[in-house]
Design a protein around this motif. Structure first.
Motif, PDB file in Angstrom:
ATOM      1  N   TYR A   1       4.527  -7.928  16.913  1.00  0.00           N
ATOM      2  CA  TYR A   1       4.602  -6.863  15.739  1.00  0.00           C
ATOM      3  C   TYR A   1       5.417  -5.353  16.273  1.00  0.00           C
ATOM      4  O   TYR A   1       6.477  -5.086  15.925  1.00  0.00           O
TER       5      TYR A   1
ATOM      6  N   PHE B   1       0.732  -1.223  -0.076  1.00  0.00           N
ATOM      7  CA  PHE B   1       0.169  -0.010  -0.018  1.00  0.00           C
ATOM      8  C   PHE B   1       0.810   1.143   0.067  1.00  0.00           C
ATOM      9  O   PHE B   1       0.944   2.010  -1.041  1.00  0.00           O
ATOM     10  N   ILE B   2       1.653   1.491   1.022  1.00  0.00           N
ATOM     11  CA  ILE B   2       2.229   2.698   1.170  1.00  0.00           C
ATOM     12  C   ILE B   2       3.561   2.716  -0.046  1.00  0.00           C
ATOM     13  O   ILE B   2       3.690   3.808  -0.373  1.00  0.00           O
TER      14      ILE B   2
ATOM     15  N   VAL C   1      -2.404   4.206   8.889  1.00  0.00           N
ATOM     16  CA  VAL C   1      -2.424   5.039   7.380  1.00  0.00           C
ATOM     17  C   VAL C   1      -3.884   4.206   6.623  1.00  0.00           C
ATOM     18  O   VAL C   1      -3.814   3.071   6.516  1.00  0.00           O
TER      19      VAL C   1
ATOM     20  N   ASP D   1      12.439 -12.122  -1.940  1.00  0.00           N
ATOM     21  CA  ASP D   1      12.318 -12.217  -0.207  1.00  0.00           C
ATOM     22  C   ASP D   1      13.413 -11.735   0.275  1.00  0.00           C
ATOM     23  O   ASP D   1      14.457 -12.039   0.521  1.00  0.00           O
TER      24      ASP D   1
ATOM     25  N   ASP E   1       9.323  -6.643  -3.809  1.00  0.00           N
ATOM     26  CA  ASP E   1       8.374  -7.063  -3.019  1.00  0.00           C
ATOM     27  C   ASP E   1       8.445  -8.617  -3.139  1.00  0.00           C
ATOM     28  O   ASP E   1       8.683  -8.978  -4.133  1.00  0.00           O
TER      29      ASP E   1
HETATM   30  P1  NAD Z   1       1.589  -3.695   2.978  1.00  0.00           P
HETATM   31  O1  NAD Z   1       1.333  -5.009   3.625  1.00  0.00           O
HETATM   32  O2  NAD Z   1       0.499  -3.357   2.228  1.00  0.00           O
HETATM   33  O3  NAD Z   1       2.777  -3.485   2.446  1.00  0.00           O
HETATM   34  C1  NAD Z   1       4.238  -4.093   3.030  1.00  0.00           C
HETATM   35  C2  NAD Z   1       4.707  -4.907   1.810  1.00  0.00           C
HETATM   36  O4  NAD Z   1       5.914  -5.573   2.190  1.00  0.00           O
HETATM   37  C3  NAD Z   1       3.756  -5.990   1.154  1.00  0.00           C
HETATM   38  O5  NAD Z   1       3.559  -5.649  -0.238  1.00  0.00           O
HETATM   39  C4  NAD Z   1       4.461  -7.434   1.254  1.00  0.00           C
HETATM   40  O6  NAD Z   1       4.168  -8.105   0.242  1.00  0.00           O
HETATM   41  C5  NAD Z   1       6.041  -6.839   1.316  1.00  0.00           C
HETATM   42  N1  NAD Z   1       6.767  -7.954   2.242  1.00  0.00           N
HETATM   43  C6  NAD Z   1       6.491  -8.426   2.996  1.00  0.00           C
HETATM   44  N2  NAD Z   1       7.635  -9.516   3.343  1.00  0.00           N
HETATM   45  C7  NAD Z   1       8.491  -9.286   2.509  1.00  0.00           C
HETATM   46  C8  NAD Z   1       9.688  -9.898   2.144  1.00  0.00           C
HETATM   47  N3  NAD Z   1      10.102 -11.016   3.025  1.00  0.00           N
HETATM   48  N4  NAD Z   1      10.323  -9.409   1.127  1.00  0.00           N
HETATM   49  C9  NAD Z   1       9.756  -8.279   0.437  1.00  0.00           C
HETATM   50  N5  NAD Z   1       8.743  -7.749   0.487  1.00  0.00           N
HETATM   51  C10 NAD Z   1       7.967  -8.308   1.570  1.00  0.00           C
HETATM   52  O7  NAD Z   1       1.641  -2.574   4.308  1.00  0.00           O
HETATM   53  P2  NAD Z   1       1.779  -0.965   4.409  1.00  0.00           P
HETATM   54  O8  NAD Z   1       0.547  -0.347   5.015  1.00  0.00           O
HETATM   55  O9  NAD Z   1       2.118  -0.495   3.041  1.00  0.00           O
HETATM   56  O10 NAD Z   1       2.950  -1.002   5.424  1.00  0.00           O
HETATM   57  C11 NAD Z   1       4.240  -0.344   4.811  1.00  0.00           C
HETATM   58  C12 NAD Z   1       4.839  -0.323   6.112  1.00  0.00           C
HETATM   59  O11 NAD Z   1       4.350   0.493   7.095  1.00  0.00           O
HETATM   60  C13 NAD Z   1       5.161  -1.690   7.061  1.00  0.00           C
HETATM   61  O12 NAD Z   1       6.565  -1.782   7.568  1.00  0.00           O
HETATM   62  C14 NAD Z   1       4.342  -1.524   8.215  1.00  0.00           C
HETATM   63  O13 NAD Z   1       4.562  -2.088   9.125  1.00  0.00           O
HETATM   64  C15 NAD Z   1       4.344  -0.082   8.185  1.00  0.00           C
HETATM   65  N6  NAD Z   1       3.235   0.626   9.016  1.00  0.00           N
HETATM   66  C16 NAD Z   1       1.836   0.741   8.326  1.00  0.00           C
HETATM   67  C17 NAD Z   1       0.859   1.359   9.166  1.00  0.00           C
HETATM   68  C18 NAD Z   1      -0.545   1.315   8.162  1.00  0.00           C
HETATM   69  O14 NAD Z   1      -1.445   1.734   8.817  1.00  0.00           O
HETATM   70  N7  NAD Z   1      -0.572   0.877   6.941  1.00  0.00           N
HETATM   71  C19 NAD Z   1       1.077   1.493  10.204  1.00  0.00           C
HETATM   72  C20 NAD Z   1       2.178   1.462  10.952  1.00  0.00           C
HETATM   73  C21 NAD Z   1       3.465   1.059  10.371  1.00  0.00           C
END
Ligand code: NAD
Length: 333
Positions: A152, A16-17, A182, A57, A37
């Motif tokens: 987490y 997403f982000i 977010v 990965d 990803d």
């Molecule tokens: P998301 O799940 O949409 O994106 C995370 C991406 O990481 C996914 O596409 C997933 O496939 C990829 N990923 C997971 N394991 C992987 C690996 N081993 N190798 C490569 N890619 C891998 O989540 P998001 O909402 O976009 O969050 C992005 C970051 O922000 C994360 O670190 C999350 O913990 C942090 N975060 C997000 C929020 C929120 O509200 N969205 C809040 C706090 C922190």
């Protein structure tokens, strides 16, 4: 706009982000972007043909070295995560993301990157400071003494410290933002990893589509949170990455709402009123959580400010479109 050919790596670019960050970097004129990803490309939320898209990965050190080769800046947005339902039931998986940040830091150091960004979370904060719905907003110092969200949150806290020590011991420039919820279009809205804004939108959409008059709410609905719109998050990432702020800093909205108030907003957008069924056994997380933005205002003269009503309207419309597309496909087959 002048073209910038320095290579930027976005880890988690299929998420997403990360997807929004890649889109923004393209807009700013970066001609060399590497988006990495673990998901198959057809599951990425945003894919661009002029970006180097790698399926890897990043828990593996060798893949991190490939991902970081020749990089100028690295943004780590990759993590195995989801909403409360996911993180309460998958603590080991969440903690394994420690391998991603650890190996990315090592590879980024070997590649001599200029700057490294780490996406931390409000889940690092001490749970004892989040037991009331009218919670005092969390300031950066409230992470210690440490009592983070089990699984987490502890991984995020540990990884924050890894960033700090790579800076102190190896002279690498690392920046850490603690994101508070977010939300926005082009994110997870179904399947178990979705967060409250998307889940509530989807439930209202489903109820309307099926002529239902009920909605299930996790908990009693009085728990409070703040929600940051994705555009604000992307702007904040850039400001923090290129600032002199060396300690982890909040990046979140300070507009506190209860889950019931969030449901009110979605009902208004959908022009419907539903009977609320409260599931008190469902995962609910802490009782109250808000972002204290004193530091970010002080350092950057800015804080996220998209009104929740506006951001939710855009999110709701996008999820509705996705829902209708999916229903159309399943009725055709
Ligand atoms: P998301 O799940 O949409 O994106 C995370 C991406 O990481 C996914 O596409 C997933 O496939 C990829 N990923 C997971 N394991 C992987 C690996 N081993 N190798 C490569 N890619 C891998 O989540 P998001 O909402 O976009 O969050 C992005 C970051 O922000 C994360 O670190 C999350 O913990 C942090 N975060 C997000 C929020 C929120 O509200 N969205 C809040 C706090 C922190």
């Amino acid at each position: 706009m002048t073209e910038d050919s320095r290579l930027i790596v976005v880890a988690g670019g299929g998420g997403f982000i990360g997807g929004y960050l890649v889109a923004e970097l393209r807009k700013r004129g970066f001609s060399q972007i590497r988006s990495v990803d673990i998901k198959p490309i057809d599951e990425w939320y945003q894919v661009f043909d002029d970006v180097e898209n790698l399926v890897m990965d990043l828990k593996r050190l060798d893949h991190c070295h490939t991902a970081c080769r020749d990089a100028w800046e690295v943004y780590n947005l990759a993590a195995d995560m989801g909403g409360m339902g996911f993180i309460e039931n998958n603590k080991a998986l969440c903690m394994l993301s420690v391998l991603i940040n650890t190996h990315l830091l090592e590879a980024a150091q070997a590649a001599k990157v200029e700057r490294f960004f780490y996406a931390s979370s409000a889940c690092v904060y001490n749970g004892e400071k989040q037991q009331e719905t009218d919670v005092t907003a969390l300031s950066e110092d409230d992470a210690y003494p440490a009592l983070a969200e089990d699984g987490y949150g502890w991984e995020k806290l540990f990884s924050e410290r890894m960033c700090r020590h790579f800076m102190e011991d190896f002279g690498m420039t690392t920046r850490v933002a603690r994101f508070h919820n977010v939300y926005g279009p082009l994110g997870t809205w179904d399947g178990g990893r979705e967060k409250a804004p998307a889940a509530i939108s989807r439930k209202v959409i489903e109820a309307v589509a099926r002529d239902g008059d009920e909605i299930e709410i996790w908990g009693d609905g009085e728990q409070t949170r703040s929600f940051m719109y994705i555009d604000d998050c992307i702007k904040g990432i850039d400001l923090i990455m290129h600032s002199d702020i060396i300690e982890p800093i909040n990046l979140g909205s300070s507009e506190l709402v209860s889950i019931n108030e969030l449901v009110d907003i979605v009902e208004q957008i959908a022009d419907v009123t539903l009977q609320r069924n409260y599931n008190l056994d469902a995962p609910k997380g802490v009782r109250g959580r808000n972002s204290d933005n004193t530091k970010i205002q002080g350092y950057l003269g800015w804080e996220p400010d998209t009104p929740l009503r506006d951001g939710m309207a855009a999110t709701y419309q996008w999820i509705r479109g996705e829902y209708l597309k999916r229903e159309e496909v399943s009725s055709d087959s």
